[in-house]
Design a protein around this motif. Structure first.
Motif, mmCIF file in Angstrom:
data_model
loop_
_atom_site.group_PDB
_atom_site.id
_atom_site.type_symbol
_atom_site.label_atom_id
_atom_site.label_comp_id
_atom_site.label_asym_id
_atom_site.label_seq_id
_atom_site.Cartn_x
_atom_site.Cartn_y
_atom_site.Cartn_z
ATOM 1 N N GLY A 193 0.752 -1.240 0.000
ATOM 2 C CA GLY A 193 0.000 0.000 0.000
ATOM 3 C C GLY A 193 0.780 1.286 0.000
ATOM 4 O O GLY A 193 0.213 2.351 -0.262
ATOM 5 N N GLN A 194 2.102 1.221 0.268
ATOM 6 C CA GLN A 194 2.897 2.447 0.251
ATOM 7 C C GLN A 194 4.373 2.120 -0.014
ATOM 8 O O GLN A 194 5.212 2.192 0.876
ATOM 9 N N PRO A 195 4.734 1.760 -1.242
ATOM 10 C CA PRO A 195 6.131 1.466 -1.575
ATOM 11 C C PRO A 195 7.028 2.682 -1.333
ATOM 12 O O PRO A 195 6.595 3.821 -1.505
ATOM 13 N N ARG A 196 8.286 2.405 -0.947
ATOM 14 C CA ARG A 196 9.206 3.503 -0.651
ATOM 15 C C ARG A 196 10.580 3.305 -1.287
ATOM 16 O O ARG A 196 11.587 3.776 -0.763
ATOM 17 N N ASP A 197 10.632 2.603 -2.391
ATOM 18 C CA ASP A 197 11.929 2.352 -3.032
ATOM 19 C C ASP A 197 12.063 3.094 -4.355
ATOM 20 O O ASP A 197 12.901 2.752 -5.188
ATOM 21 N N GLY A 198 11.241 4.128 -4.550
ATOM 22 C CA GLY A 198 11.305 4.902 -5.774
ATOM 23 C C GLY A 198 10.475 4.350 -6.912
ATOM 24 O O GLY A 198 10.458 4.922 -7.999
#
Length: 247
Positions: A193-198
């Motif tokens: 629900g909220q990827p943070r790897d670009g």
């Protein structure tokens, strides 16, 4: 049996819908939801109801730190933005949805697999697996051959040899990885629900219990719709914008 592993759903209906549809196409026979069903997103009730339905059909579900925050009153351990979402979420849930969250376990063991939200050494403390040192600590804390973890929003795979040497591997989506029995493994699927790897595409993984093959997936979804819902709900706009960039 093919197990679909989804974690950090964060009340993102669009991302969860896309990942569940993809897993169904892959003929997943069981589902594991590794916590943080809520937080950040604008559809907590829908996500909880969906996971409840899957659990009734035999899925596993764990509690995450954002889920636990709903039960802990003031949420002083969270940053102000996350605390605002917890307060907003609590006000938008039905009693039966909150009751479901309150009954979720910190860990589930099945055969030689362990499912946790944060780590194996103290799953209720919400400490992160930020690198090889923490991954090693987690693998030493369990006899499970494979540990599946959430909490970290970037897909990663750790492996430990029989001599105790731990390595880190950045998986390529849709590439099958055989998890041989000569090593211990720690699998972080990344956030649905909220990827943070670009990369804004949603993350999830599958594990075949017969072949011992692990596959990571990135699933495009309507992030703009999810972003608009967050802003329209009066939540911090940064929570919506980050869905568009994956940062």
């Amino acid at each position: 049996m093919l197990i679909a592993i989804l974690t950090d759903l964060h009340a993102n209906r669009e991302a969860v819908t896309a990942c569940l549809a993809h897993a169904a196409q892959k003929k997943a026979g069981r589902y594991a939801f590794l916590g943080d069903l809520v937080g950040y997103g604008a559809d907590p009730g829908w996500v909880i109801d969906t996971v409840m339905d899957y659990v009734r059909q035999g899925a596993w579900a764990l509690i995450g730190n954002h889920d636990a925050g709903l039960l802990q009153g003031d949420g002083q351990s969270m940053n102000p933005v996350a605390r605002q979402v917890v307060d907003w979420t609590r006000a938008h849930l039905m009693p039966e949805q909150s009751a479901f969250i309150s009954q979720l376990p910190y860990r589930i063991e099945w055969e030689d697999l362990l499912f946790v939200h944060a780590n194996a050494w103290a799953p209720e403390k919400w400490e992160y697996i930020d690198g090889v040192m923490e991954a090693t600590r987690s693998m030493h804390a369990t006899k499970a051959a494979i540990t599946f973890c959430g909490h970290v929003h970037m897909p990663t795979l750790f492996h430990m040899s029989l001599t105790g040497k731990t390595g880190e591997f950045m998986p390529t989506p849709e590439t099958s990885i055989p998890l041989n029995r000569q090593r211990r493994w720690l699998v972080i699927p990344g956030s649905c629900g909220q990827p943070r790897d670009g990369n804004p595409a949603a993350c999830y993984a599958t594990f075949n219990t017969e072949t011992r093959d692990l596959t990571y997936y990135r699933i495009p979804y309507d992030a703009e719709a999810a972003c608009k819902k967050i802003i329209d709900a009066g939540l911090h706009p940064s929570l919506g914008r980050r869905l568009l960039t994956g940062n």
